[in-house]
Design an enzyme around this catalytic site. Structure first.
Site, PDB file in Angstrom:
ATOM      1  N   TYR A 100       0.836  -1.201   0.000  1.00  0.00           N
ATOM      2  CA  TYR A 100       0.000   0.000   0.000  1.00  0.00           C
ATOM      3  C   TYR A 100       0.872   1.253   0.000  1.00  0.00           C
ATOM      4  CZ  TYR A 100      -3.600   3.376   1.235  1.00  0.00           C
ATOM      5  OH  TYR A 100      -4.444   4.457   1.233  1.00  0.00           O
ATOM      6  N   LYS A 131       1.117   4.145  -3.025  1.00  0.00           N
ATOM      7  CA  LYS A 131       0.810   5.561  -2.831  1.00  0.00           C
ATOM      8  C   LYS A 131       2.039   6.437  -3.073  1.00  0.00           C
ATOM      9  CE  LYS A 131      -3.587   5.332  -1.931  1.00  0.00           C
ATOM     10  NZ  LYS A 131      -4.577   5.933  -2.860  1.00  0.00           N
TER      11      LYS A 131
END
Length: 230
Positions: free
Chosen positions: A156, A160
């Site tokens: 994750y 990002k």
């Protein structure tokens, strides 16, 4: 009137952003993958619904064609759709795990940006907002005073970080389009099982601010509700 398209907008940050931008006078088109939930959310908010699966090139192209046919132009694109990784144990994550996550969090934004750029170029003040995370910041995830430094989510965070870099590179390459990234902060949504410490309204403060700021505002920034981030 400002025409805005928001992906992943049937719930959470996307839905609240839709509600607030309608109140601010935008004509919002609500995008979502789930047709039933998307249509229901759009009906509740009094906006038009366009189905879009940002992992599918044909779906994204069809959504862009729909907006061209109905609205004819686009002023603001908010790449809000995102997901968490179901597998973040570094001992067992796989390339397939990464591919599934990046397909939404990064490649999805690339697909929508490419598909909607022709419509955005018809606007006198085209804007793209990518919803990133402080978990993608090298500075914040290494700052012991920040909650981001306590999280271990390799895929994750990497997705990002890539989205943030993509934003700043697009801003350099597309000077006629204002492109910024926004960190909503730790907001209570379905994405985190409503464990976030901010309300969904607080989590959309920075998104709404970028969507409503004056023409000529800077491009290539990463901001949260308190201001610009490193």
């Amino acid at each position: 009137m400002t025409i805005t398209f928001i992906t992943g907008a049937n719930k959470g940050l996307g839905r609240e952003t839709t509600r607030r931008l309608v109140e601010a006078g935008h004509t919002v088109v609500l995008g979502a993958r789930d047709q039933e939930r998307g249509a229901a959310a759009a009906a509740d908010l009094g906006v038009r619904f366009v189905p879009i699966d940002i992992t599918d090139d044909t779906s994204v192209a069809t959504a862009a064609a729909d907006i061209e046919r109905h609205e004819g132009t686009l002023d603001v694109l908010i790449n809000n759709a995102g997901m968490l990784s179901p597998q973040e144990d570094p001992n067992s994550i796989t390339g397939a795990d990464a591919q599934r996550l990046f397909d939404v969090n990064l490649f999805g934004a690339i697909r929508t940006t490419s598909a909607f750029l022709p419509l955005l170029r018809r606007s006198p003040d085209p804007v793209i907002i990518n919803v990133t995370s402080g978990l993608g910041s090298l500075a914040l995830t290494h700052d012991p005073s920040r909650v981001e430094s306590t999280v271990n989510a390799p895929l994750y965070c990497a997705s990002k970080a890539a989205l943030t870099m993509l934003t700043t590179q697009y801003a350099k390459a597309l000077p006629g389009v204002r492109i910024n990234a926004v960190d909503p902060g730790y907001t209570a949504t379905d994405l985190n099982g409503h464990t976030g410490t901010q309300t969904v309204t607080e989590g959309t403060d920075a998104i709404v601010a970028l969507a409503t700021e004056a023409p000529g505002s800077p491009s290539g920034r990463v901001v949260d509700r308190a201001g610009e981030l490193p």
